[in-house]
Design a protein around this motif. Structure first.
Motif, mmCIF file in Angstrom:
data_model
loop_
_atom_site.group_PDB
_atom_site.id
_atom_site.type_symbol
_atom_site.label_atom_id
_atom_site.label_comp_id
_atom_site.label_asym_id
_atom_site.label_seq_id
_atom_site.Cartn_x
_atom_site.Cartn_y
_atom_site.Cartn_z
ATOM 1 N N HIS A 1 -6.198 -4.376 -4.067
ATOM 2 C CA HIS A 1 -5.436 -3.217 -3.766
ATOM 3 C C HIS A 1 -5.971 -2.960 -2.316
ATOM 4 O O HIS A 1 -5.323 -2.477 -1.280
ATOM 5 C CB HIS A 1 -5.620 -1.873 -4.582
ATOM 6 C CG HIS A 1 -4.932 -1.852 -5.782
ATOM 7 N ND1 HIS A 1 -5.264 -2.759 -6.845
ATOM 8 C CD2 HIS A 1 -3.466 -1.694 -6.023
ATOM 9 C CE1 HIS A 1 -4.248 -2.603 -7.923
ATOM 10 N NE2 HIS A 1 -3.254 -1.732 -7.414
ATOM 11 N N THR A 2 -7.368 -3.119 -2.049
ATOM 12 C CA THR A 2 -7.728 -2.955 -0.670
ATOM 13 C C THR A 2 -7.569 -4.003 0.326
ATOM 14 O O THR A 2 -7.130 -3.564 1.503
ATOM 15 C CB THR A 2 -9.351 -2.725 -0.613
ATOM 16 O OG1 THR A 2 -9.701 -1.688 -1.746
ATOM 17 C CG2 THR A 2 -9.954 -2.472 0.724
ATOM 18 N N VAL A 3 -7.308 -5.297 0.018
ATOM 19 C CA VAL A 3 -6.805 -6.274 0.576
ATOM 20 C C VAL A 3 -5.537 -6.008 1.124
ATOM 21 O O VAL A 3 -5.067 -6.305 2.415
ATOM 22 C CB VAL A 3 -6.837 -7.708 -0.130
ATOM 23 C CG1 VAL A 3 -5.975 -8.643 0.723
ATOM 24 C CG2 VAL A 3 -8.387 -7.979 -0.401
ATOM 25 N N VAL A 4 -4.708 -5.331 0.318
ATOM 26 C CA VAL A 4 -3.173 -5.001 0.515
ATOM 27 C C VAL A 4 -3.117 -4.063 1.653
ATOM 28 O O VAL A 4 -2.541 -4.133 2.748
ATOM 29 C CB VAL A 4 -2.326 -4.587 -0.438
ATOM 30 C CG1 VAL A 4 -1.249 -3.808 -0.278
ATOM 31 C CG2 VAL A 4 -2.149 -5.877 -1.519
ATOM 32 N N GLU A 5 -4.065 -3.060 1.498
ATOM 33 C CA GLU A 5 -4.130 -2.027 2.527
ATOM 34 C C GLU A 5 -4.800 -2.482 4.088
ATOM 35 O O GLU A 5 -4.446 -2.094 4.928
ATOM 36 C CB GLU A 5 -4.864 -0.792 1.851
ATOM 37 C CG GLU A 5 -4.368 0.017 0.944
ATOM 38 C CD GLU A 5 -2.956 0.565 1.019
ATOM 39 O OE1 GLU A 5 -2.782 0.963 2.122
ATOM 40 O OE2 GLU A 5 -2.392 0.248 0.197
ATOM 41 N N LEU A 6 -5.691 -3.142 3.717
ATOM 42 C CA LEU A 6 -6.058 -4.065 5.060
ATOM 43 C C LEU A 6 -5.131 -4.818 5.755
ATOM 44 O O LEU A 6 -5.086 -4.596 7.188
ATOM 45 C CB LEU A 6 -7.265 -4.816 4.825
ATOM 46 C CG LEU A 6 -8.992 -4.157 4.437
ATOM 47 C CD1 LEU A 6 -9.453 -5.133 3.634
ATOM 48 C CD2 LEU A 6 -9.339 -3.811 5.669
ATOM 49 N N GLN A 7 -4.492 -5.475 5.140
ATOM 50 C CA GLN A 7 -3.363 -6.344 5.611
ATOM 51 C C GLN A 7 -2.180 -5.485 6.285
ATOM 52 O O GLN A 7 -1.775 -5.951 7.359
ATOM 53 C CB GLN A 7 -2.720 -7.429 4.911
ATOM 54 C CG GLN A 7 -3.784 -8.545 4.353
ATOM 55 C CD GLN A 7 -3.136 -9.610 3.549
ATOM 56 O OE1 GLN A 7 -2.379 -9.390 2.792
ATOM 57 N NE2 GLN A 7 -3.564 -10.929 3.835
ATOM 58 N N GLU A 8 -1.913 -4.606 5.542
ATOM 59 C CA GLU A 8 -0.866 -3.593 6.032
ATOM 60 C C GLU A 8 -1.164 -2.627 7.148
ATOM 61 O O GLU A 8 -0.641 -2.189 7.980
ATOM 62 C CB GLU A 8 -0.318 -2.769 4.687
ATOM 63 C CG GLU A 8 0.529 -3.525 4.006
ATOM 64 C CD GLU A 8 1.263 -2.841 2.790
ATOM 65 O OE1 GLU A 8 0.833 -1.755 2.475
ATOM 66 O OE2 GLU A 8 2.046 -3.460 2.153
ATOM 67 N N SER A 9 -2.476 -2.857 7.517
ATOM 68 C CA SER A 9 -3.238 -1.843 8.517
ATOM 69 C C SER A 9 -3.493 -2.832 9.717
ATOM 70 O O SER A 9 -3.952 -2.404 10.701
ATOM 71 C CB SER A 9 -4.366 -1.138 8.192
ATOM 72 O OG SER A 9 -4.153 -0.452 7.020
ATOM 73 N N GLY A 10 -3.098 -4.183 9.740
ATOM 74 C CA GLY A 10 -3.298 -5.154 10.695
ATOM 75 C C GLY A 10 -4.556 -6.169 10.994
ATOM 76 O O GLY A 10 -4.870 -6.581 11.869
ATOM 77 N N TYR A 11 -5.344 -5.781 9.631
ATOM 78 C CA TYR A 11 -6.547 -6.685 9.549
ATOM 79 C C TYR A 11 -6.263 -8.103 9.077
ATOM 80 O O TYR A 11 -5.508 -8.131 8.239
ATOM 81 C CB TYR A 11 -7.766 -5.762 8.883
ATOM 82 C CG TYR A 11 -8.176 -4.640 9.404
ATOM 83 C CD1 TYR A 11 -9.338 -4.716 10.233
ATOM 84 C CD2 TYR A 11 -7.608 -3.434 9.064
ATOM 85 C CE1 TYR A 11 -9.863 -3.424 10.709
ATOM 86 C CE2 TYR A 11 -8.138 -2.130 9.487
ATOM 87 C CZ TYR A 11 -9.404 -2.326 10.247
ATOM 88 O OH TYR A 11 -9.735 -0.901 10.748
#
Length: 337
Positions: free
Chosen positions: A16-26
């Motif tokens: 879930h954190t990977v998803v949020e990271l990717q959606e935040s541009g990381y």
């Protein structure tokens, strides 16, 4: 674009954190040994975000593999989830927990300090407090002697990180989670325990769908209103977003100390029987359950004071208990199709 290593990135909180990271541009690179996760999660992350993260199957207990990884990569920060995490199991297998949770942390931090990677988020736990004297629990609450080897590994892990930051360029934040539950709204990723679930919600959902005969409620003689243990249940997506806030704090050098800790919870406690009744209500599923003996290592009650995280990280839990339970149920149904 900042490149962030997520260890244990195919696990429940990690994915879930990977998803949020990717959606935040990381840009994200995942290390996972697949001991308590499934490789299909990688494709599910890609389905949600439109991009498959780079993945390396590495066991962090192998020091040479950790060294080789850091030599071959340019990493800007690390979010470290890789660890064993069941309280009951840790009581039965303490050496597994000390090897898995402490040696891996040491190897990662050693390579970070040697390769000038200076931003580190540590997956800690409210178990570091033991049974707190006062509720809700603030970050200033004293650490009691741990009730389980798992809790002890989180206490030791924080000490290792604090002492490392004091003698290096590393900056670290330990996020002390309360009880993460729920699943992504897409029902593509969620909690997927291998074997018999050690946590309450997957046991509830597996019971409701017919995989388990009945739910065991561990103890009804606690000093609580209905006699069952109280915890602070937080949606895993809210928890994942807290990691983004913590990472941004380090990247922007907004941290006030080299090592900081924050409670991540909702600030509300619910008993096991309250969770059972709420699940039945939100899903229209009747749950079979029985009261059994208390579990070794369990405490009576824990819920967070999240004032510090709200003030310093600008983070607050948004999703309700009903959101948590319904998303967990939708995930359970989706993976059984």
């Amino acid at each position: 674009m900042q490149k962030i290593l997520v260890t244990g990135g195919l696990g429940f909180i990690g994915s879930h954190t990977v998803v949020e990271l990717q959606e935040s541009g990381y840009e994200v690179v995942i290390i996972d040994n697949l001991s308590n996760s499934q490789i299909f999660v990688l494709d599910r992350i890609a389905e949600i975000t439109g991009k498959k993260p780079e993945f390396h199957q590495i066991d962090l207990r192998n020091k040479e593999d950790v060294q080789q990884f850091f030599k071959s990569q340019k990493i800007d920060g690390v979010i470290h989830f890789a660890a064993s995490k069941a309280v009951g199991e840790s009581v039965k297998e303490p050496l597994k927990y000390y090897e898995n949770n402490i040696s891996t942390l040491v190897y990662v931090l050693k390579e970070m300090t040697e390769n000038n990677v200076n931003h580190f988020i540590f997956s800690s736990s409210c178990t570091v407090y033991g049974q707190a004297d006062e509720l809700p629990i603030t970050e200033k609450a004293p650490m009691k002697i741990a009730e389980s080897p798992y809790g002890n590994t989180k206490q030791i892990g924080e000490e290792v990180l604090k002492e490392t930051t004091s003698v290096s360029d590393l900056n670290g934040i330990a996020l002390r989670y309360f009880n993460p539950i729920g699943a992504h709204s897409s029902a593509k990723i969620g909690e997927l325990p291998i074997g018999v679930p050690q946590n309450l919600i997957p046991y509830i959902t597996q019971t409701a769908i017919g995989i388990r005969e009945e739910l065991s409620v561990f103890g009804d003689d606690y000093d609580t209103e209905d006699g069952t243990a109280i915890r602070d249940y937080i949606h895993v997506v809210d928890l994942a977003k807290a990691h983004i806030k913590a990472l941004e704090r380090l990247i922007k050098s907004s941290n006030k100390e080299k090592f900081e800790v924050f409670n991540i919870g909702t600030g509300t406690g619910n008993s096991v029987l309250e969770i059972v009744k709420a699940f039945e209500k939100v899903t229209n599923q009747k749950l079979a359950y029985k009261i059994v003996e208390r579990r070794a290592g369990d405490i009576t009650a824990a819920f967070a004071d999240t004032t510090l995280a709200e003030k310093e990280l600008g983070w607050k839990a948004d999703l309700s208990l009903e959101d948590c339970l319904l998303s967990a149920w939708n995930w359970e149904k989706a993976i059984r199709k």
